[in-house]
Design an enzyme around this catalytic site. Structure first.
Site, PDB file in Angstrom:
ATOM      1  N   ASN A 212       0.809  -1.213   0.000  1.00 18.70           N
ATOM      2  CA  ASN A 212       0.000   0.000   0.000  1.00 18.70           C
ATOM      3  C   ASN A 212       0.846   1.268   0.000  1.00 18.70           C
ATOM      4  O   ASN A 212       0.318   2.359  -0.186  1.00 18.70           O
ATOM      5  CB  ASN A 212      -0.949  -0.002   1.194  1.00 18.70           C
ATOM      6  CG  ASN A 212      -2.043  -1.029   1.036  1.00 18.70           C
ATOM      7  OD1 ASN A 212      -2.995  -0.822   0.304  1.00 18.70           O
ATOM      8  ND2 ASN A 212      -1.893  -2.163   1.705  1.00 18.70           N
TER       9      ASN A 212
ATOM     10  N   LYS B 221       3.953 -12.030   7.567  1.00 19.06           N
ATOM     11  CA  LYS B 221       2.705 -11.358   7.209  1.00 19.06           C
ATOM     12  C   LYS B 221       2.111 -12.146   6.056  1.00 19.06           C
ATOM     13  O   LYS B 221       2.694 -12.207   4.971  1.00 19.06           O
ATOM     14  CB  LYS B 221       2.943  -9.913   6.791  1.00 19.06           C
ATOM     15  CG  LYS B 221       1.649  -9.232   6.346  1.00 19.06           C
ATOM     16  CD  LYS B 221       1.882  -7.972   5.549  1.00 19.06           C
ATOM     17  CE  LYS B 221       0.547  -7.464   4.992  1.00 19.06           C
ATOM     18  NZ  LYS B 221       0.722  -6.349   4.037  1.00 19.06           N
TER      19      LYS B 221
ATOM     20  N   SER C 105      -0.954 -12.472   3.530  1.00 20.15           N
ATOM     21  CA  SER C 105      -2.073 -11.728   2.967  1.00 20.15           C
ATOM     22  C   SER C 105      -2.973 -12.579   2.090  1.00 20.15           C
ATOM     23  O   SER C 105      -3.870 -12.053   1.427  1.00 20.15           O
ATOM     24  CB  SER C 105      -1.543 -10.533   2.160  1.00 20.15           C
ATOM     25  OG  SER C 105      -0.830  -9.645   2.982  1.00 20.15           O
TER      26      SER C 105
END
Length: 333
Positions: free
Chosen positions: A84, A202, A204
């Site tokens: 992002n 992480k 996703s």
């Protein structure tokens, strides 16, 4: 010994002396009973959007303005230069400068996770060292994917092992198949969880079965699993995730932190009600409208969103109205 490895080795003692040690507040949800993680990743991390001026230059003044507002939200820390943050569109010098800017503004009790994944192992090590030099606490390393057909379990284990060996700061793996077309194989995750400098992932992908299995298979290691999206945050906590790196936290940070708190306190009905209201807005600023949608929504909640860097295009008026309707329908506007 490669130059990048020699550089990391020479810098490690100095960086270790400067590196902030996070307080061990309590064990993460994916940490085995009776043990504490070396660095506690429990909580919510917004993956910051990178603000650009109308001429598409990094706007550091607007970045600092957003950071001042985020300082009042009980985030565990911030992720800089994730997907992002339009990481692929920033020049190497810009990447380091953005992390440096955030570190100067960020309170020391907040963690700074910096994206440093590159396509080659050597470039990843060199950028990771640079991120450590400007104050990153953790390196977030996305899977190399340009030659994805050659990215076998063995190749990825070798890549991350080299990075983990050379990095002066802890490393978190980053699997984001929607962008890379590559899911970090479970066998690689289990192997890499045993590395003393690789402390988590992480993920996703949104596969809750996979996330639960990761927690289960790495339960004896100093390794934490972070949910990569607000849409499945509650479900991730239910299977043992420690925290979340959620794009929607750029917009609804207080509410994401509230969901985190409700889950930790076992208030599952309230958590479920809140999770339901977050699913559609989260989908809107991720899969449906992506970063342009995220930046537009930020503006409605008092943050600077601004333009994306080309070739990402702004939303059409019809898309803006659809995005606004999604937030309205769930009681956020």
């Amino acid at each position: 010994m490669a130059f990048s490895t020699r550089l990391a080795s020479s810098l490690r003692p100095a960086l270790a002396a400067l590196h902030w040690a996070a307080p061990r507040q309590c064990r993460g949800l994916s940490t085995p009973e009776g043990s504490e993680p070396s660095l506690d990743l429990r909580g919510i991390f917004p993956p910051l959007a990178t603000p650009f001026s109308p001429s598409q230059e990094v706007d550091y003044a607007q970045l600092e303005g957003n950071l001042r507002r985020y300082a009042s939200i009980p985030f565990r820390g911030l992720v800089v230069l994730g997907s992002n943050g339009e990481y692929p569109y920033l020049a190497p010098r810009e990447r380091v400068d953005v992390v440096s800017c955030v570190r100067r503004a960020l309170p020391r009790d907040r963690l700074l996770l910096a994206g440093s994944g590159c396509e080659s192992t050597q470039a990843t090590i060199e950028l990771t060292v640079s991120m450590a030099e400007v104050g990153a606490d953790v390196a977030l390393v996305v899977t190399p994917c340009y030659y994805r057909g050659a990215m076998t379990t063995a190749a990825l284990v070798h890549h991350y092992t080299e990075v983990g060996d050379a990095s002066p700061i802890p490393v978190v793996l980053y699997s984001v198949p929607a962008n890379t077309g590559l899911d970090l194989p479970m066998e690689a995750v289990i192997t890499l969880a045993q590395h003393p400098n690789i402390i988590g992932i992480k993920d996703s992908g949104g596969d809750i079965t996979r996330m639960g299995l990761m927690v289960h298979k790495t339960r004896q290691e100093d390794f934490q699993v972070l949910a990569g999206s607000a849409g499945f945050l509650l479900a991730s906590y239910a299977v043992g995730a420690s925290g979340g790196v959620c794009a929607l936290a750029n917009v609804l940070g207080d509410s994401l932190c509230q969901l985190d708190r409700l889950c930790r306190e076992g208030q599952w009905q309230e958590a479920r009600d809140l999770q339901h209201r977050l699913i559609e807005p989260n989908t809107a600023v991720t899969r449906r409208f992506g970063i342009p949608g995220l930046k537009k929504a930020m503006e409605w909640f008092g943050y600077y969103g601004g333009p994306c860097r080309a070739p990402l295009a702004p939303l059409s008026p019809a898309q803006v109205e659809e995005l606004r309707s999604t937030f309205n329908a769930n009681g956020w506007l």
